[in-house]
Scaffold this motif. Structure first.
Motif, mmCIF file in Angstrom:
data_model
loop_
_atom_site.group_PDB
_atom_site.id
_atom_site.type_symbol
_atom_site.label_atom_id
_atom_site.label_comp_id
_atom_site.label_asym_id
_atom_site.label_seq_id
_atom_site.Cartn_x
_atom_site.Cartn_y
_atom_site.Cartn_z
ATOM 1 N N ILE A 63 0.942 -1.155 -0.013
ATOM 2 C CA ILE A 63 -0.009 0.149 -0.043
ATOM 3 C C ILE A 63 0.852 1.263 0.056
ATOM 4 N N LEU A 64 2.041 1.228 0.758
ATOM 5 C CA LEU A 64 2.937 2.392 0.636
ATOM 6 C C LEU A 64 3.427 2.558 -0.557
ATOM 7 N N ALA A 65 4.074 1.744 -1.080
ATOM 8 C CA ALA A 65 4.605 1.747 -2.360
ATOM 9 C C ALA A 65 3.913 2.182 -3.526
ATOM 10 N N VAL A 66 2.369 1.414 -3.680
ATOM 11 C CA VAL A 66 1.750 2.116 -4.703
ATOM 12 C C VAL A 66 0.977 3.324 -4.571
ATOM 13 N N THR A 67 1.082 3.877 -3.379
ATOM 14 C CA THR A 67 0.490 5.262 -3.102
ATOM 15 C C THR A 67 1.607 6.271 -3.164
ATOM 16 N N ILE A 68 2.739 5.999 -2.464
ATOM 17 C CA ILE A 68 3.751 7.127 -2.229
ATOM 18 C C ILE A 68 4.626 7.336 -3.455
ATOM 19 N N PHE A 69 5.407 6.235 -4.287
ATOM 20 C CA PHE A 69 5.950 6.489 -5.055
ATOM 21 C C PHE A 69 5.449 7.135 -6.575
ATOM 22 N N PRO A 70 4.167 6.817 -6.801
ATOM 23 C CA PRO A 70 3.705 7.301 -7.930
ATOM 24 C C PRO A 70 3.349 8.853 -7.835
ATOM 25 N N MET A 71 3.121 9.251 -6.500
ATOM 26 C CA MET A 71 3.047 10.585 -6.355
ATOM 27 C C MET A 71 4.009 11.312 -6.537
ATOM 28 N N TRP A 72 5.048 10.891 -6.168
ATOM 29 C CA TRP A 72 6.366 11.569 -6.408
ATOM 30 C C TRP A 72 6.638 11.736 -7.940
ATOM 31 N N ALA A 73 6.334 10.554 -8.645
ATOM 32 C CA ALA A 73 6.519 10.532 -10.099
ATOM 33 C C ALA A 73 5.718 11.666 -10.876
ATOM 34 N N GLY A 74 4.343 11.760 -10.249
ATOM 35 C CA GLY A 74 3.340 12.821 -10.758
ATOM 36 C C GLY A 74 3.934 14.323 -10.609
ATOM 37 N N MET A 75 4.241 14.433 -9.335
ATOM 38 C CA MET A 75 4.605 15.682 -8.871
ATOM 39 C C MET A 75 5.959 16.073 -9.813
ATOM 40 N N HIS A 76 6.921 15.097 -9.919
ATOM 41 C CA HIS A 76 8.100 15.449 -10.514
ATOM 42 C C HIS A 76 7.793 15.936 -12.064
ATOM 43 N N ARG A 77 6.876 14.975 -12.649
ATOM 44 C CA ARG A 77 6.266 15.373 -14.201
ATOM 45 C C ARG A 77 5.576 16.888 -14.221
ATOM 46 N N VAL A 78 4.801 17.041 -13.210
ATOM 47 C CA VAL A 78 4.170 18.456 -13.043
ATOM 48 C C VAL A 78 5.441 19.446 -13.139
#
Length: 114
Positions: A63-78
């Motif tokens: 749960i931690l992995a599939v919620t935290i890391f994609p948020m970082w990827a999305g914010m980095h892309r933005v």
């Protein structure tokens, strides 16, 4: 002679979180869509199994992995997408990565309380 220290960049940890988020998204999201979007509604997997798994230490890590890391990827892309579009917000790195950090902390406490 004075030895000059090069300026340290904050990019390596951010790129690490970005790449982890992209990798986890690519690998785990199709499986999650299959399980939560198809198999669970069709009744092929009982909801009790998912709840029991979510309460184990491995389930909490997932749960931690599939919620935290994609948020970082999305914010980095933005952040970099706005930069590419020549939209420069003041302290945008602090804004986007700060939001990702805050989100990570909130999710961490929520999963620990699970």
């Amino acid at each position: 002679m004075n030895k000059q220290d090069p300026k340290r960049s904050n990019e390596p940890p951010v790129w690490l979180m970005f790449s982890a988020g992209g990798t986890i998204s690519a690998i785990c999201f199709p499986v999650l869509i299959l399980i939560l979007g198809i198999l669970l509604p069709l009744g092929l997997i009982p909801m009790d199994n998912i709840i029991v798994f979510a309460h184990t230490w491995l389930g909490k890590l997932v749960i931690l992995a599939v919620t935290i890391f994609p948020m970082w990827a999305g914010m980095h892309r933005v952040h970099h997408g706005l930069h590419d579009l020549k939209i420069h917000l003041p302290a945008s790195g602090w804004l986007f990565y700060g939001l990702s950090t805050l989100y990570s902390i909130v999710v961490l406490f929520a999963v620990i309380a699970l």
